[in-house]
Structure formats: C-alpha cells, structure tokens
Design a protein around this motif. Structure first.
Motif, short mmCIF file in Angstrom:
data_model
loop_
_atom_site.label_atom_id
_atom_site.label_comp_id
_atom_site.label_asym_id
_atom_site.label_seq_id
_atom_site.Cartn_x
_atom_site.Cartn_y
_atom_site.Cartn_z
N LYS A 16 0.83 -1.22 0.00
CA LYS A 16 0.00 0.00 0.00
C LYS A 16 0.86 1.26 0.00
CE LYS A 16 -0.91 -0.33 4.99
NZ LYS A 16 0.14 0.35 5.59
N GLU A 19 1.85 1.97 -3.58
CA GLU A 19 0.72 2.57 -4.28
C GLU A 19 0.57 4.03 -3.88
OE1 GLU A 19 -2.37 2.09 -7.04
OE2 GLU A 19 -0.49 1.03 -6.84
N ARG A 22 3.26 5.97 -5.63
CA ARG A 22 2.89 6.10 -7.04
C ARG A 22 1.90 7.23 -7.24
NH1 ARG A 22 -1.19 3.12 -10.27
NH2 ARG A 22 -0.60 3.36 -12.43
N ALA A 23 0.91 7.30 -6.38
CA ALA A 23 -0.10 8.37 -6.47
C ALA A 23 0.56 9.73 -6.26
CB ALA A 23 -1.21 8.15 -5.46
N ALA A 45 1.96 -7.09 -10.17
CA ALA A 45 1.50 -5.73 -9.91
C ALA A 45 1.34 -5.07 -11.28
CB ALA A 45 2.51 -4.98 -9.06
N GLU A 46 0.26 -4.37 -11.45
CA GLU A 46 -0.15 -3.88 -12.77
C GLU A 46 0.94 -3.12 -13.53
OE1 GLU A 46 -4.34 -2.39 -14.00
OE2 GLU A 46 -3.24 -0.69 -13.15
N TRP A 105 0.46 -7.92 -2.26
CA TRP A 105 -0.10 -6.92 -3.18
C TRP A 105 -1.52 -7.32 -3.58
CZ3 TRP A 105 2.52 -2.60 -5.18
CH2 TRP A 105 1.88 -1.94 -6.23
N LEU A 110 -4.74 -4.47 -4.47
CA LEU A 110 -4.11 -3.49 -5.35
C LEU A 110 -4.16 -4.01 -6.79
CD1 LEU A 110 -1.14 -2.63 -2.99
CD2 LEU A 110 -3.20 -1.29 -3.42
#
Length: 115
Positions: A16, A19, A22-23, A45-46, A105, A110
């Motif tokens: 998290k 993520e 990343r944001a 992870a995407e 993840w 996520l």
C-alpha cells in the motif's frame, strides 16, 4: 530495515505504501519484479517491469536512473530483498523491498495484471 551481508541497508515497505508513492508521484515510479517470466505472466502488480533475479545475479541491472527510488517485488519478499541489496551495491541511491511481495499486493486488493 534489513541489513544483509556486506552491511547494505535495504528499506522495506508494504504494498500500500508503494501505491501511495505512485499516487504522490503522478503514477511515475519504478517497480521491478524479480520473479521469473512464467511467474510474472501468471500475476503481477499492474505496472511492474520484469527483471528476473537470475539475470540480476549474472550482472544485468535495469537502465534506470540510479538517483531515483527503485521498488523491488517478488512473490513473497525474499528474492526482492536480495535484489534490492544488489541494486544498492551497484550504486542505486534507494532500493526498497516490497514486503510480502505480489501475494500481499494481491491480498490488499491493489491492481494486478494477468497473462
């Protein structure tokens, strides 16, 4: 923070936290998956990029800026911890292990990709 052979200190974060970073960075971070290609294709992870630990061990390092944070992920956190140590020894300023890896993840809901 884990201390491995040679004294390299590797920071560890939860999925998290990656993520959130990343944001905060407008979606632009470096997430390197060090599993083998078949594992990567199954689930990842995407926005992860594949660079297997087996290749890193043979001297292949990502062509990424050494002055930026590299997040490293594997299945559960063991291989990525070793890879992060290699990145640090190679002069990357910040290699961060994603604790719990892809399993954590996915468990945290996520974004993942398959295939």
């Amino acid at each position: 923070m884990a201390v491995l052979g040679g004294g390299a200190r590797v920071e560890e974060v939860q999925p998290k936290d990656v993520e959130a970073a990343r944001a905060a960075a407008g979606g632009k971070i470096h997430l390197v998956d060090v599993r083998e290609a078949d594992e990567f294709r199954a689930v990842r992870a995407e926005y992860a990029t594949l660079l297997p630990l087996s290749e890193i061990a043979e001297g292949a390092l990502p062509t990424l800026p050494k002055n930026e944070t590299i997040y490293v992920i594997c299945k559960s956190g063991g291989r990525s911890l070793r890879a992060a140590q290699v990145f640090m020894a190679a002069g990357f300023v910040r290699a961060v292990n994603v604790t719990g890896g892809t399993m954590a993840w996915e468990r945290e809901g996520l974004p993942v990709a398959r295939g």
